[in-house]
Scaffold this motif. Structure first.
Motif, mmCIF file in Angstrom:
data_model
loop_
_atom_site.group_PDB
_atom_site.id
_atom_site.type_symbol
_atom_site.label_atom_id
_atom_site.label_comp_id
_atom_site.label_asym_id
_atom_site.label_seq_id
_atom_site.Cartn_x
_atom_site.Cartn_y
_atom_site.Cartn_z
ATOM 1 N N MET A 208 0.851 -1.187 0.000
ATOM 2 C CA MET A 208 0.000 0.000 0.000
ATOM 3 C C MET A 208 0.890 1.242 0.000
ATOM 4 N N PRO A 209 0.691 2.181 -0.942
ATOM 5 C CA PRO A 209 1.542 3.380 -0.985
ATOM 6 C C PRO A 209 1.497 4.165 0.328
ATOM 7 N N LEU A 210 2.651 4.685 0.737
ATOM 8 C CA LEU A 210 2.737 5.409 2.003
ATOM 9 C C LEU A 210 1.823 6.630 2.006
ATOM 10 N N ASP A 211 1.742 7.346 0.901
ATOM 11 C CA ASP A 211 0.863 8.526 0.852
ATOM 12 C C ASP A 211 -0.586 8.154 1.134
ATOM 13 N N THR A 212 -1.001 6.990 0.647
ATOM 14 C CA THR A 212 -2.379 6.548 0.872
ATOM 15 C C THR A 212 -2.594 6.201 2.337
ATOM 16 N N VAL A 213 -1.592 5.574 2.961
ATOM 17 C CA VAL A 213 -1.702 5.234 4.389
ATOM 18 C C VAL A 213 -1.771 6.511 5.224
ATOM 19 N N LEU A 214 -0.942 7.493 4.899
ATOM 20 C CA LEU A 214 -0.969 8.756 5.648
ATOM 21 C C LEU A 214 -2.295 9.485 5.462
ATOM 22 N N MET A 215 -2.872 9.360 4.264
ATOM 23 C CA MET A 215 -4.196 9.937 4.034
ATOM 24 C C MET A 215 -5.203 9.325 5.002
ATOM 25 N N ALA A 216 -5.118 8.012 5.200
ATOM 26 C CA ALA A 216 -6.038 7.332 6.115
ATOM 27 C C ALA A 216 -5.871 7.864 7.542
ATOM 28 N N TYR A 217 -4.640 8.167 7.938
ATOM 29 C CA TYR A 217 -4.414 8.721 9.276
ATOM 30 C C TYR A 217 -5.017 10.114 9.392
ATOM 31 N N ARG A 218 -4.894 10.907 8.335
ATOM 32 C CA ARG A 218 -5.508 12.238 8.371
ATOM 33 C C ARG A 218 -7.027 12.131 8.473
ATOM 34 N N ARG A 219 -7.598 11.171 7.741
ATOM 35 C CA ARG A 219 -9.048 10.972 7.833
ATOM 36 C C ARG A 219 -9.426 10.524 9.245
ATOM 37 N N GLY A 220 -8.549 9.698 9.848
ATOM 38 C CA GLY A 220 -8.806 9.266 11.229
ATOM 39 C C GLY A 220 -8.822 10.435 12.190
ATOM 40 N N GLY A 221 -7.884 11.369 12.028
ATOM 41 C CA GLY A 221 -7.874 12.550 12.887
ATOM 42 C C GLY A 221 -9.121 13.384 12.700
ATOM 43 N N ARG A 222 -9.583 13.501 11.462
ATOM 44 C CA ARG A 222 -10.784 14.294 11.180
ATOM 45 C C ARG A 222 -12.019 13.653 11.817
ATOM 46 N N VAL A 223 -12.130 12.332 11.676
ATOM 47 C CA VAL A 223 -13.295 11.638 12.248
ATOM 48 C C VAL A 223 -13.289 11.753 13.776
ATOM 49 N N LEU A 224 -12.109 11.596 14.397
ATOM 50 C CA LEU A 224 -12.019 11.747 15.855
ATOM 51 C C LEU A 224 -12.374 13.169 16.283
ATOM 52 N N TRP A 225 -11.899 14.132 15.537
ATOM 53 C CA TRP A 225 -12.207 15.533 15.855
ATOM 54 C C TRP A 225 -13.717 15.774 15.806
ATOM 55 N N GLN A 226 -14.356 15.256 14.758
ATOM 56 C CA GLN A 226 -15.809 15.431 14.655
ATOM 57 C C GLN A 226 -16.525 14.739 15.809
ATOM 58 N N ALA A 227 -16.031 13.540 16.179
ATOM 59 C CA ALA A 227 -16.664 12.809 17.287
ATOM 60 C C ALA A 227 -16.463 13.532 18.611
ATOM 61 N N MET A 228 -15.389 14.299 18.717
ATOM 62 C CA MET A 228 -15.070 14.991 19.965
ATOM 63 C C MET A 228 -15.909 16.252 20.151
ATOM 64 N N THR A 229 -16.432 16.791 19.060
ATOM 65 C CA THR A 229 -17.173 18.048 19.177
ATOM 66 C C THR A 229 -18.475 17.879 19.960
ATOM 67 N N GLU A 230 -19.069 16.683 19.917
ATOM 68 C CA GLU A 230 -20.341 16.471 20.630
ATOM 69 C C GLU A 230 -20.191 16.674 22.132
ATOM 70 N N PRO A 231 -19.264 15.960 22.802
ATOM 71 C CA PRO A 231 -19.125 16.201 24.252
ATOM 72 C C PRO A 231 -18.610 17.596 24.579
ATOM 73 N N LEU A 232 -17.910 18.235 23.630
ATOM 74 C CA LEU A 232 -17.394 19.581 23.912
ATOM 75 C C LEU A 232 -18.503 20.625 23.931
ATOM 76 N N ARG A 233 -19.565 20.376 23.171
ATOM 77 C CA ARG A 233 -20.643 21.372 23.098
ATOM 78 C C ARG A 233 -21.317 21.583 24.448
ATOM 79 N N GLY A 234 -21.269 20.587 25.261
ATOM 80 C CA GLY A 234 -21.949 20.701 26.555
ATOM 81 C C GLY A 234 -21.098 21.281 27.654
#
Length: 392
Positions: free
Chosen positions: A90-116
């Motif tokens: 698997m190309p390294l750039d593609t793997v790093l893209m997956a990590y960036r998507r992981g950070g984005r998904v975690l960030w979105q999931a974190m916004t819910e508890p932060l709103r309160g």
């Protein structure tokens, strides 16, 4: 303030861990939506992607929340992911893209508890949430380093395997169809095509690399060092051997011996022997290129130095001992033979008068005792001139 940050980190981490399966599902879907390669399930199966995503998410969240997980586990997981993806291709750039998507998904999931959170904690909440990206970056860095190291190891193993198969071909084991087929797969070339074997006697203090030179000429080749010489298998495809010789001659890699073209990998050992015979007709590090079929006489004479000396003695006699005139007489004789034994054409080639050529030939005839009209003399002179040049 530090205690408040620690409590908030644990609170956010606990909230994320409570929904880790849901977050994993969203992450896998997000990665596949942004990568056709991941979505295809090749080379990384979707089950593998899901399992790795979940395990890594847990470790990243625990590291972010400063929960017991262990720095060793964090590093080991990132390292294993890097090595695994390198092994899967698997190309390294593609793997790093997956990590960036992981950070984005975690960030979105974190916004819910932060709103309160209370208004007074908003700045702290933003600082803490931003620290998530630092954790993602550390994980990505460890993974990338492991990926590159694994890739180097894989490349070394591939090169070693390719080298072993080239050795097998050069040693004659290509006559076994199974070995020829395995060598073909390892080297990435057909079992049947147009090939030559090339042997280069290089200056060990300044060896040149033949592969880049041939690659620039759109020629596939693979090389190994054998007995202090560079030995290569070159795929000609539709190229004529003379064109390859011209490329090698221009590159001036050293003294080069070329086998005749052959069609099957099973014949590589014979080609090696013939390439070495061609190389034997040249002086070391001469920079010349010897195609065997262009130097068959020299190859035969080189193989029997005693016979070569006797041919020189019988047909050239004392000509090589004529002091300053020796080179002039031998060059004239060689040109005369090359010009079909025509004195006028020889004179034109050497920029002198026809009578000058005839006088030199008469002198050669007197020294050697052979008439210039003799067919045997002409054959013997042609052989002797070549025998005088081959290495002893």
């Amino acid at each position: 303030m530090a205690q408040d940050e620690a409590r908030l980190r644990r609170h956010l981490a606990s909230s994320l861990l409570d929904d880790i399966d849901g977050i994993t599902g969203r992450l896998v879907s997000d990665i596949c939506a942004h990568s056709a390669l991941y979505a295809s399930g090749r080379p990384v199966p979707l089950a593998d992607l899901r399992a790795i995503c979940r395990d890594n998410l847990v470790l990243v969240v625990k590291d972010f929340g400063r929960m017991p997980a262990g720095a060793d586990d964090f590093t080991a997981a990132a390292t294993e992911t890097g090595r695994r993806r390198a092994g899967q291709g698997m190309p390294l750039d593609t793997v790093l893209m997956a990590y960036r998507r992981g950070g984005r998904v975690l960030w979105q999931a974190m916004t819910e508890p932060l709103r309160g959170r209370p208004a007074g904690e908003q700045d702290l909440a933003l600082d803490v949430a931003g620290a998530l990206w630092e954790t993602i970056d550390r994980f990505s860095t460890v993974m990338s380093d492991a990926y590159r190291l694994a890739q180097l190891e894989l490349q070394h193993r591939r090169e070693s395997r390719r080298g072993a198969f080239l050795e097998a071909l050069l040693e004659g084991r290509g006559s076994d169809p199974a070995v020829a087929a395995a060598a073909s797969a390892a080297l990435g070339i057909p079992v049947t095509d147009s090939y030559v074997v090339v042997v280069i006697d290089q200056n060990p203090a300044d060896p040149a690399a033949p592969e880049p030179v041939l690659k620039e000429a759109d020629l596939w080749s693979f090389w190994r060092t054998r007995a202090a010489r560079s030995t290569g298998l070159v795929r000609l495809a539709s190229l004529e051997p003379a064109k390859l010789a011209a490329v090698l001659r221009t590159a001036r890699l050293g003294a080069v011996g070329m086998s005749p073209a052959f069609r099957s990998l099973a014949d590589a050992d014979t080609a090696l022997r013939l390439a070495e015979r061609a190389l034997g007709t040249l002086s070391p590090h001469s920079g010349e290129v010897a195609e065997l079929d262009e130097r068959l006489v020299e190859a035969m004479l080189t193989g029997d130095a005693e016979m070569a000396d006797r041919i020189v003695a019988r047909y050239l006699g004392g000509v090589p001992e004529c002091g300053p005139d020796a080179v002039l007489l031998m060059d004239t004789l060689n040109t005369w033979l090359a010009m079909g034994c025509s004195a006028p054409r020889t004179a034109e080639r050497l920029y002198c008068h026809r009578n000058t050529i005839l006088n030199r030939l008469e002198r050669i005839s007197e020294i050697t005792g052979w008439s210039i009209e003799s067919g045997e003399a002409r054959l013997g002179w042609a052989l002797a001139l070549r025998a005088a040049r081959v290495p002893r």
